[in-house]
Design an enzyme around this catalytic site. Structure first.
Site, short mmCIF file in Angstrom:
data_model
loop_
_atom_site.label_atom_id
_atom_site.label_comp_id
_atom_site.label_asym_id
_atom_site.label_seq_id
_atom_site.Cartn_x
_atom_site.Cartn_y
_atom_site.Cartn_z
N GLU A 117 -52.04 -77.14 16.15
CA GLU A 117 -52.24 -78.57 16.01
C GLU A 117 -51.82 -79.17 17.31
OE1 GLU A 117 -49.12 -79.69 12.85
OE2 GLU A 117 -49.99 -81.69 12.82
N LYS A 128 -55.33 -86.90 10.92
CA LYS A 128 -54.02 -86.26 9.79
C LYS A 128 -53.80 -87.14 8.97
CE LYS A 128 -49.95 -83.48 9.69
NZ LYS A 128 -49.06 -82.68 10.56
N CYS A 141 -51.02 -79.24 9.22
CA CYS A 141 -49.82 -78.62 8.95
C CYS A 141 -49.38 -79.28 7.41
CB CYS A 141 -48.89 -78.97 9.95
SG CYS A 141 -47.64 -78.34 9.50
N PRO A 158 -20.65 -65.17 29.47
CA PRO A 158 -19.42 -64.74 29.48
C PRO A 158 -19.23 -63.56 28.18
CG PRO A 158 -19.60 -67.25 29.67
CD PRO A 158 -21.01 -66.71 29.29
N LEU A 159 -18.85 -62.55 28.39
CA LEU A 159 -18.62 -61.58 27.47
C LEU A 159 -17.28 -61.41 27.01
CD1 LEU A 159 -20.89 -59.60 26.14
CD2 LEU A 159 -20.50 -58.10 27.89
N SER A 160 -16.71 -61.76 25.93
CA SER A 160 -15.61 -61.79 25.38
C SER A 160 -14.97 -60.56 24.72
CB SER A 160 -15.18 -62.86 24.59
OG SER A 160 -15.69 -62.28 23.22
N ASP A 189 -19.71 -62.76 18.67
CA ASP A 189 -20.72 -63.70 19.03
C ASP A 189 -21.53 -63.36 20.54
OD1 ASP A 189 -20.18 -64.89 16.67
OD2 ASP A 189 -18.66 -65.91 17.56
C1 LIG Z 1 -51.30 -76.27 6.76
O1 LIG Z 1 -50.45 -75.22 6.51
C2 LIG Z 1 -49.06 -75.86 6.59
C3 LIG Z 1 -48.12 -74.44 6.64
O2 LIG Z 1 -47.50 -74.35 8.15
C4 LIG Z 1 -48.73 -76.45 5.28
O3 LIG Z 1 -47.40 -76.91 5.20
C5 LIG Z 1 -49.82 -77.58 5.17
O4 LIG Z 1 -49.52 -78.10 4.02
C6 LIG Z 1 -50.84 -77.03 5.35
N1 LIG Z 1 -52.04 -78.12 5.52
C7 LIG Z 1 -52.80 -78.23 4.52
C8 LIG Z 1 -53.54 -79.60 4.70
O5 LIG Z 1 -52.91 -77.69 3.57
#
Ligand SMILES: *[C@@H]1O[C@H](CO)[C@@H](O)[C@H](O)[C@H]1NC(C)=O
Ligand SMILES: *[C@@H]1O[C@H](CO)[C@@H](O)[C@H](O)[C@H]1NC(C)=O
Ligand SMILES: *[C@@H]1O[C@H](CO)[C@@H](O)[C@H](O)[C@H]1NC(C)=O
Length: 712
Positions: free
Chosen positions: A45, A114, A175, A357-359, A363
């Site tokens: 994307e 989109k 996406c 800094p390593l304590s 963590d």
């Molecule tokens: C494409 O993949 C994503 C996952 O990264 C998903 O959330 C999304 O719905 C997908 N897009 C479509 C149009 O299916």
């Protein structure tokens, strides 16, 4: 049969606004896809400017430069002879859209905006783009003049259409659309679309990959079809790590999967599939009836064949077989994700390495181990011949010898990784020794210092100025004095960290370049505010800032065996302590006692607050059912109130937290992810009254019950 086609998708390590670099990686992926015989290539994307440009998507320059890069791709003959699906932002009638451009042989076939924008959590696409809310509607888009000159086209189709070749039909989805309940791929599939491309900018979160991959595989389980998933990979200039995993799925079965974490900037995934499999699959399900009821998509006809009918049989073209999806365990995700992210960060900011800094505690040990993991990844990539990694490693390590490449993680760390134990006379010998031994095992350049004179000097400056001298609580001082004394030490560590980060390369004979200061505050401490503002939790970047203590411990245990570092066991067995108060015969400072809650409880509070969207009242109600009868309602009420009290009084610290790798969906990062006020009444008076009412009610109910029992 003439229906075998090879398709390609990819993971690209794009960097926001690195226009030429992004273009070159796109080009490389196209060339690689072609060399593997692919006739369709899908990329991530918004791959031209990089997915994470954020408010740069509001600037016209981003649109202009994206077209300029696109033009240079179209003009390049190497991109011809393959159907391309490329991600680009486009301005149409003064409105900004997040688009795909489909092209073939230097001609644009379709621009697809989109339809659904990602707009929660880390995503704010609605801030920059407008969703194309006209399903199946298409209009004309007049191309910029530079493109007109190049392609000879004046305008092209813009909208929700699909591409129809001589042998198949292709539709694009981006996406978020996959995550929407009524995804476009359903309608497309029902309208005869056989190949669906999905281009994504999805980021890593612990234990989340399966949710995404389930969606992707399910997309074609129901309706059949070929699904090509492309994703960005890498840091991209922000807290997120886009985690690749390009995928090719046929009828719900994965036939090719790219890696989730890797230092390869360009990874192309290809598969050879049989269109007849889709047709056969669809003939089995109750597909036909619904199809006839489905509104149709406008088709852009392109007289090309993705599977050349001239080749009737070629034994060399072998269809790809279904395979199991690979997942990493959460411990591995912690070892790999933040490590890859740090590598992108240090190479792109021209750093000379890291300072930590390593304590002697868990963590900073986890952060150090992640750097070690990064060094292992660098060596592995160098050994595999990754020229980019070798070049970057040479530059970061400041090695002039052109033949040099990293071959040993410990040796590489000795050049780029610096650790420092900043102790006082009151630090325990154990933490000091643990820090030193860990540094030896992973190869960091280690400094062990005592800062007593510094602390004493600051206390005396205060005493001279005010005539008062604070003392620790165990010697009779007040709570305020006690905290102030701890904070002096903690804050001086930050001053020292930046001093050493700036000058250590110089000490070691290097003329330019500073080190990135690493922070090590974990997600639970941030949530509770159990850290000193502007102490060494203030750093340049923090690899573990959104990882829970529980997960960090599991990660250390994993690394102990996986990386063969037995010393890590000692870190696991030690009591977590800040060691900011003097240790006496009968007192050792302990985190969980200091905080008034356990790390485990903190994770629960954190999830309820962020993910379940609970205020104090609803959190109490939820926990009432989960924690009784182990705890009484009164105890639960106390815990919930205590959590919200400390969370609220410390919320201001979240506004200045070090940018941390985003790994956990209950992260309290105020800067990008968890936007909240930082001045809140920490007692939540109204909610508390309501909680108290319930406590009283249930206590009364309990006694009533007991009385009943005794009467019976
Ligand atoms: C494409 O993949 C994503 C996952 O990264 C998903 O959330 C999304 O719905 C997908 N897009 C479509 C149009 O299916
Ligand atoms: C703004 O971007 C468009 C491309 O979307 C370009 O055609 C136009 O020339 C740009 N305007 C300026 C002032 O640069
Ligand atoms: C170390 O502990 C002593 C008491 O045991 C205390 O007086 C002194 O201030 C402490 N030093 C630092 C740097 O905290």
């Amino acid at each position: 049969m003439g229906h075998l086609i090879t398709v390609a998708t990819c993971n690209l390590n794009q960097w926001a606004l690195d226009f030429e670099g992004n273009r070159d990686r796109i080009l490389q992926s196209i060339v690689e896809a072609k060399s593997r015989g692919a006739s369709l290539r899908v990329g991530p994307e918004l791959e031209i400017p990089g997915y994470g440009c954020l408010d740069h998507f509001i600037e016209n320059d981003t649109y202009l430069h994206s077209w300029e890069m696109y033009a240079s791709l179209l003009a390049n003959k190497e991109t011809h002879g393959i159907l391309l699906d490329i991600g680009i932002p486009i301005l149409h009638k003064n409105v900004k859209y997040n688009c795909r451009i489909l092209s073939y042989d230097g001609k644009i076939l379709l621009i697809r905006p989109k339809l659904w924008l990602a707009n929660d959590g880390n995503y704010r696409e609605m801030r920059y783009f407008t969703p194309w809310q006209r399903p199946r509607y298409v209009e004309k888009y007049v191309l910029p003049r530079m493109i007109q000159k190049l392609t000879g086209q004046v305008s092209v189709d813009f909208g929700d259409a699909v591409i129809s070749t001589l042998d198949t039909v292709i539709g694009a989805e981006t996406c978020e659309e996959l995550f929407t309940p009524d995804s476009p791929h359903i309608g497309m599939s029902l309208d005869g679309v056989e190949i669906i491309t999905n281009s994504s900018g999805s980021h890593h979160e612990l234990r989340k990959l399966n949710t995404r991959l389930n969606l992707i595989t399910e997309a074609t389980t129901k309706c059949g079809g070929i699904y090509l998933y492309a994703n960005q990979r890498g840091c991209d200039g922000d807290r997120l790590y886009y985690d690749g995993c390009a995928l090719i799925v046929v009828n719900g079965e994965v036939v090719a999967q790219g890696s989730q974490f890797s230092l390869n900037d360009v990874e192309v995934v290809t598969a050879t599939i049989d269109l007849e499999d889709v047709r056969a699959y669809r003939s089995q399900i109750s597909y036909g009836l619904q199809c006839t009821q489905t509104p149709t998509y406008e088709r852009v006809h392109v007289p090309i064949e993705l599977s050349p009918s001239s080749i009737t049989f070629d034994a060399r073209i072998v269809p790809s077989r279904p395979r199991e999806i690979r997942y990493h365990r959460p411990e591995e995700e912690i070892a790999l994700g933040p490590a890859c992210w740090m590598w992108d960060y240090v190479r792109r900011c021209n750093g000379a390495g890291f300072f930590l800094p390593l304590s002697g505690g868990i963590d900073s040990c986890a952060t150090a181990t992640i750097v070690h993991s990064m060094c292992r990844l660098v060596v592995k990539a160098a050994v595999e011949g990754n020229e980019q990694v070798i070049k970057d490693a040479r530059r970061i390590a400041n090695v002039q010898d052109d033949a040099w490449k990293p071959t040993d993680p410990v040796e590489f760390a000795s050049k780029i990784f610096h650790t420092c134990y900043m102790g006082t006379e009151n630090s325990s010998a154990e933490t000091r020794a643990r820090a030193k031994e860990l540094s030896e095992k992973i190869g960091s350049y280690h400094v062990d210092l005592n800062m007593d004179t510094l602390v004493a000097a600051v206390v005396s400056v205060f005493e001279v100025a005010t005539g008062k001298r604070p003392i620790f609580k165990i010697f009779g001082g007040s709570q305020t004095e006690n905290l102030a004394l701890q904070n002096i030490q903690a804050r001086l560590r930050m001053v020292l960290a930046y001093l050493f980060a700036q000058l250590l390369p110089w000490v070691r004979g290097r003329q330019t370049g500073g080190l990135l200061v690493l922070g090590s505050a974990n997600v639970d401490e941030c949530l509770r505010g159990y850290l000193t503002k502007y102490d060494c939790s203030s750093a340049d970047i923090n690899p573990i800032g959104s990882i829970s203590k529980t997960d960090l411990k599991k990660f250390i245990a994993y690394a102990e065996t996986e990386f063969k570092l037995p010393i890590l066991k000692e870190f696991l067995e030690a009591t977590p302590t800040a060691e900011l108060e003097p240790i006496t015969e009968n007192y050792v400072q302990s985190d969980e006692i200091d905080m008034g809650m356990t790390y485990e409880e903190l994770s629960i509070f954190g999830r309820l607050r962020k993910i379940q969207k609970c205020g104090p009242y609803s959190m109490f109600l939820k926990l009432y059912h989960e924690w009784t009868p182990r705890l009484t309602p009164r105890q639960i009420a106390e815990k919930v109130k205590r959590f919200f009290f400390f969370y609220s009084i410390n919320r201001h610290k979240m506004t200045v937290m070090t940018p941390a790798y985003h790994a956990e969906n209950y992260s309290p990062d105020d800067n990008r992810f968890d936007l909240r006020p930082f001045l809140i009444n920490p007692r939540f008076p109204w909610a508390s009254k309501k909680i108290d009412e319930i406590v009283e009610q249930s206590e009364k109910g309990l006694t009533d019950n007991l009385e009943q029992l005794t009467v019976d």
